[in-house]
Each structure stands twice: as structure tokens, then as C-alpha cells.
Write a protein that holds these residues in place. Sequence first.
Motif, PDB file in Angstrom:
ATOM      1  N   ALA A  58     -47.227 -12.356 -27.632  1.00 50.02           N
ATOM      2  CA  ALA A  58     -48.595 -12.396 -28.180  1.00 50.02           C
ATOM      3  C   ALA A  58     -48.590 -12.046 -29.659  1.00 50.02           C
ATOM      4  CB  ALA A  58     -49.490 -11.392 -27.443  1.00 50.02           C
ATOM      5  N   ASP A  61     -47.026 -18.775 -23.559  1.00 54.36           N
ATOM      6  CA  ASP A  61     -48.289 -18.738 -22.831  1.00 54.36           C
ATOM      7  C   ASP A  61     -47.976 -18.913 -21.350  1.00 54.36           C
ATOM      8  OD1 ASP A  61     -50.893 -18.917 -22.054  1.00 54.36           O
ATOM      9  OD2 ASP A  61     -51.186 -20.973 -22.780  1.00 54.36           O
ATOM     10  N   HIS A  62     -47.907 -17.791 -20.617  1.00 56.80           N
ATOM     11  CA  HIS A  62     -47.548 -17.857 -19.196  1.00 56.80           C
ATOM     12  C   HIS A  62     -48.203 -16.664 -18.502  1.00 56.80           C
ATOM     13  CE1 HIS A  62     -45.197 -17.820 -15.532  1.00 56.80           C
ATOM     14  NE2 HIS A  62     -44.648 -18.973 -15.879  1.00 56.80           N
ATOM     15  N   ALA A  83     -48.277 -12.602 -19.594  1.00 59.51           N
ATOM     16  CA  ALA A  83     -49.521 -11.890 -19.907  1.00 59.51           C
ATOM     17  C   ALA A  83     -49.699 -10.680 -18.988  1.00 59.51           C
ATOM     18  CB  ALA A  83     -50.702 -12.845 -19.775  1.00 59.51           C
ATOM     19  N   HIS A 128     -43.375 -19.304 -31.813  1.00 59.26           N
ATOM     20  CA  HIS A 128     -43.701 -19.803 -30.486  1.00 59.26           C
ATOM     21  C   HIS A 128     -44.254 -18.640 -29.652  1.00 59.26           C
ATOM     22  CE1 HIS A 128     -43.657 -21.861 -26.759  1.00 59.26           C
ATOM     23  NE2 HIS A 128     -42.503 -21.398 -26.330  1.00 59.26           N
ATOM     24  N   VAL A 129     -45.543 -18.720 -29.343  1.00 58.14           N
ATOM     25  CA  VAL A 129     -46.167 -17.692 -28.505  1.00 58.14           C
ATOM     26  C   VAL A 129     -46.113 -18.198 -27.061  1.00 58.14           C
ATOM     27  CG1 VAL A 129     -48.261 -16.336 -28.089  1.00 58.14           C
ATOM     28  CG2 VAL A 129     -47.667 -17.038 -30.422  1.00 58.14           C
TER      29      VAL A 129
END
Length: 210
Positions: free
Chosen positions: A184, A7-8, A12, A4-5
Motif C-alpha cells: 500500500a 491489490d489482493h 489487504a 507496483h501496489v
Amino acid sequence: MRIHVVDHPLVAHKLTTLRDKRTDSPTFRRLADELVTLLAYEATRDVRTERVDIETPVTATTGVRLSHPRPMVVPILRAGLGMLDGMVRLLPTAEVGFMGMVRNEETYEAQTYATRMPDDLSGRQVYVVDPMLATGGTLVAAIRELIKRGADDVTAICLLAAPEGVEVMERELAGAPVTVVTAAVDERLNSARYIVPGLGDAGDRMYGTA
Ligand code: URA
């Protein structure tokens, strides 16, 4: 194994500052800590809970609390130690175990030099923390040990991963109850097995030994 990457935009943003070579150790430690807390929020989405009856000042109601046995957090020494505070901030009742592992810089094999955790992890959800999933050797060895002791749900939380390491984990832990949560998945490993673009040596940058 699942990956599970997260993504927020905040993830980042913090990761970009961690990558920047001008970021000093105190800032690196603080940002790593904040990033872990954000990753831990995602990683604990399936933490086990049980129903509980309580009374508010107004009425009786039911809610949930973390179930027993308590979840376990296992930092992999040395760099994983910098992720422990961020984890226990969200899981203050978790038990903490330790695994000391070092990568042999010639063979790139993971070697265990210390283990401090219960022999029996039956029925436990375990959160193992290590900032860099590079070759995958360390995490595979650590997770095999946790499963051997009875852990039935293992989540590895890493700041960064390399595709090569993810592939090794998928191959070596196929069918195992394992999830990797990371900020990432980078491009690749270089010939020294560093993640590219990466952030350099996470332990050195955390502890100012670079
Ligand atoms: N360990 C690190 O600290 N950095 C890498 O890029 C790979 C392994």
C-alpha cells in the motif's frame, strides 16, 4: 522507476492486522513473513529464467529454471531481516547479501554501517527488502550502491510506502532499472517521518523492543 501496489484481498487482510497496535510481536513477525511471500510472488514475475531439457517419467520435455547469475536478496538491517525468510522461501537458490543502514534521527539521512555482498553484481537481478519506504533516503542510498556494483535490475519490496518516499525515489532514481513493490501507499509522513496511518516502527514491532 516503476511502482507496483499489490491489490489482493489476502495482502489487504494481513496488512490490516499488521497495522493494528494490539498485534503482538510473534503475530507481527508471522504476518510480515506471510505478506512478504505474497509480495515476492508478484515481485518475481520478471525473474530471469532459461530453458532446460528434462525427462518426466513419461517423456522428454523442456521447461525453465532460474538463470545464472543467481538472483540476489539483500535485506536492509535491522527490520529487513524480518523479510528474509519470506523471500528465500520463494527463491531458495538466491544468494543473500546484507546492508546495515540506520536513519539519523536528527538529519533523517541514511548512514551505512555494514555491507556484506559481492563487489561485482554485474548482470544480477537484486531484490532489496526493507519494510517501510518512508522518506526514501535509505532505499535510494542502498539502490545506488547496488547499481554502482553493477546490478542491472533492482526490485525493492516494502510492506508499506509513503507518497513522499515514492516521490523521492522517482526523482532520485529516474531512468534507473528499479521497481518498487508494496502492499500500500499510505496518506503521508508525520513530522517525525513516520508513515500515517502506517504501522509504527516496523523494527520495534518485529523484535518486541517498542
Ligand atoms: N520506519 C518505520 O519503521 N516506520 C515508519 O513509519 C517510518 C519509518
